[in-house]
Design an enzyme around this catalytic site. Sequence first.
Site, mmCIF file in Angstrom:
data_model
loop_
_atom_site.group_PDB
_atom_site.id
_atom_site.type_symbol
_atom_site.label_atom_id
_atom_site.label_comp_id
_atom_site.label_asym_id
_atom_site.label_seq_id
_atom_site.Cartn_x
_atom_site.Cartn_y
_atom_site.Cartn_z
ATOM 1 N N GLY A 38 0.365 -1.089 -0.156
ATOM 2 C CA GLY A 38 0.192 0.283 0.269
ATOM 3 C C GLY A 38 1.255 1.547 0.441
ATOM 4 C CB ILE A 39 0.222 4.898 0.395
ATOM 5 C CG1 ILE A 39 -0.616 4.298 -1.515
ATOM 6 C CG2 ILE A 39 0.630 6.513 -0.123
ATOM 7 C CD1 ILE A 39 -2.280 5.288 -0.799
ATOM 8 C CD GLU A 59 -5.346 -0.283 -3.907
ATOM 9 O OE1 GLU A 59 -5.783 -1.269 -3.514
ATOM 10 O OE2 GLU A 59 -5.519 0.503 -3.230
ATOM 11 N N GLY A 91 -8.463 -1.052 -1.717
ATOM 12 C CA GLY A 91 -8.259 -2.521 -2.678
ATOM 13 C C GLY A 91 -7.605 -3.681 -0.767
ATOM 14 C CB ALA A 130 6.032 5.192 7.324
HETATM 15 N N1 COA Z 1 -7.721 5.801 17.878
HETATM 16 C C1 COA Z 1 -7.148 7.310 17.244
HETATM 17 N N2 COA Z 1 -6.499 7.616 16.181
HETATM 18 C C2 COA Z 1 -5.802 7.334 15.436
HETATM 19 C C3 COA Z 1 -6.073 5.295 15.676
HETATM 20 C C4 COA Z 1 -6.979 5.057 16.885
HETATM 21 N N3 COA Z 1 -6.876 3.677 16.935
HETATM 22 N N4 COA Z 1 -5.906 4.961 14.355
HETATM 23 C C5 COA Z 1 -5.022 6.263 13.497
HETATM 24 N N5 COA Z 1 -5.424 7.483 14.140
HETATM 25 C C6 COA Z 1 -5.233 8.420 13.453
HETATM 26 C C7 COA Z 1 -3.303 8.832 13.940
HETATM 27 O O1 COA Z 1 -2.403 8.916 14.903
HETATM 28 C C8 COA Z 1 -3.962 9.652 13.122
HETATM 29 O O2 COA Z 1 -3.994 10.898 13.494
HETATM 30 P P1 COA Z 1 -2.546 11.822 13.568
HETATM 31 O O3 COA Z 1 -2.695 12.255 11.470
HETATM 32 O O4 COA Z 1 -3.133 12.985 14.113
HETATM 33 O O5 COA Z 1 -1.515 11.854 12.741
HETATM 34 C C9 COA Z 1 -4.519 9.470 11.735
HETATM 35 O O6 COA Z 1 -5.414 8.782 12.857
HETATM 36 C C10 COA Z 1 -4.050 8.463 10.659
HETATM 37 O O7 COA Z 1 -2.971 7.078 10.625
HETATM 38 P P2 COA Z 1 -2.465 6.495 10.650
HETATM 39 O O8 COA Z 1 -2.263 5.432 10.994
HETATM 40 O O9 COA Z 1 -1.123 7.726 11.281
HETATM 41 O O10 COA Z 1 -1.951 6.485 9.458
HETATM 42 P P3 COA Z 1 -1.709 6.138 7.328
HETATM 43 O O11 COA Z 1 -1.647 6.652 7.001
HETATM 44 O O12 COA Z 1 -0.462 5.511 8.428
HETATM 45 O O13 COA Z 1 -2.722 5.025 6.986
HETATM 46 C C11 COA Z 1 -4.290 3.694 7.422
HETATM 47 C C12 COA Z 1 -3.712 3.684 8.015
HETATM 48 C C13 COA Z 1 -5.689 2.018 8.027
HETATM 49 C C14 COA Z 1 -5.637 4.862 7.882
HETATM 50 C C15 COA Z 1 -4.496 3.244 5.349
HETATM 51 O O14 COA Z 1 -3.498 2.550 6.008
HETATM 52 C C16 COA Z 1 -6.163 3.396 4.902
HETATM 53 O O15 COA Z 1 -6.522 3.798 4.632
HETATM 54 N N6 COA Z 1 -5.995 1.931 4.694
HETATM 55 C C17 COA Z 1 -7.551 1.254 4.266
HETATM 56 C C18 COA Z 1 -7.257 1.617 2.519
HETATM 57 C C19 COA Z 1 -6.237 0.154 2.029
HETATM 58 O O16 COA Z 1 -5.744 -0.994 3.377
HETATM 59 N N7 COA Z 1 -6.101 0.213 0.936
HETATM 60 C C20 COA Z 1 -5.562 -0.746 0.488
HETATM 61 C C21 COA Z 1 -3.699 -0.460 -0.422
HETATM 62 S S1 COA Z 1 -3.687 1.099 -0.756
#
Ligand code: COA
Length: 430
Positions: free
Chosen positions: A215-216, A238, A336, A218
Amino acid sequence: MNWKDIYKDRLVSAKEAVSNIKSGSRVVIGHAVGEPLALVDALVENKKYYDNLEIVHMVAMGKSEYVKPGMEKYFRHNALFVGNSTREAVNSGRADYTPGFFYEVPRLFKEGYLPVDVALIQVSVPDKHGYCSFGVSNDYTKPAADNAKLVIAEVNENMPRTLGDSFIHVSDIDYIVEASHPLIELQPSKIGDVEKAIGKYCASLIEDGSTLQLGIGAIPDAVLLFLKDKKDLGIHSEMISDGVVELVNDGVITNKKKAFHNGKIVVTFLMGTKKLYDFVNDNPMVESYPVSFVNDPETIMKNNDMISINSCIQVDLMGQICSESIGIKQISGVGGQVDFIRGTSMAKNGKAIIAMPSTAAKGKVSRIVPILDEGAAVTTSRNDVDYIITEYGIAHLKGKTLRDRAKDLIDIAHPDFREYLSEELKKRFR
Ligand code: COA
């Protein structure tokens, strides 16, 4: 008329092109970094001529001005994914979110769920046969154009030419607008110690010859750091980002052991910097197909030793995964994730990984929780879950009892939350 004459005949300004869009239409905008920026700007500028124009978009990387307060009179945004620029609008009710598997989006367009009136797309300049490539965004963008009543294309000289099933002929475009702006870029993420630890655990499950979906962000970028000593890796994903280019250049990704599309990187969209866009341009190693093909679990399963790596927001002690909301607040979308978890699980020797830091909100909350927050969406069900990885290790949940799942998850939770989680476990399993 030959295609060059058709091209000249259909060439208009962005303003003129969008003036052909009628109020009440459904307009699908090209995805992610493939967003046709000049056309979207012209659409917003032309707003006073529209009433209730439905804008369908997924990962919106542009300005998304059509969801700003005050735009409700003209536009209604139907988000297939929620991102930074659209989150506030969706959660405050100015826009809507439609859940659904990414690989099924083209079906929504084709089979009458979301008929497409207008596709606003961005493509490469035509080749000598009159074909323009969808370049960085094939995904639902090509299917939207294939099913639209009206196709308006921004032809950008900076759009790379990706191969595969990634083309539209000039004669299938109704209005052509020329542009020469740089594509939107996504800079590589900052990788900290937590991501590195997660990346190392993920890499420990990747054998030589495996095929990867990443995925996208870090975590996927951190995984790539630990693959430098692997051999003959392949990609069926994807999307890909800049990190993949380095591993191709280092001879780690060769695609030579792929059971399906041997020798090829298979993708449906791209998101990175110019380095990535230059790499894919006219590159026979890279094939781009619509998402209905790339993300279909039945396509994914044709790869052997398939590894998918995605991330999430919360996991409960049963292994239910929420990746798209914090309680009722919509944060993103399913994308995805489930397509790849299912396809990977069906593949021979497949491993479907969800990798996440053990905590969120600067360490204040555990992502491993006894019960998902009230209103949270279950993105990946407990029946589909396979591996969960945090910086504290690997929990392999498939085939395990609820009690054993919970214990394994507590072992990889942040130490500050293990006691609390164990107490909650005792309440459920005496
Ligand atoms: N409780 C409270 N806050 C939470 C949390 C939780 N359990 N989990 C995450 N957060 C907050 C983080 O602290 C962060 O806040 P900030 O922006 O103020 O720092 C924000 O939510 C985003 O979380 P983070 O885990 O840093 O996001 P990310 O950029 O690593 O993305 C997903 C994680 C899950 C959102 C992302 O992977 C996603 O959208 N997945 C679904 C789609 C997918 O899997 N697609 C397939 C591949 S492209």
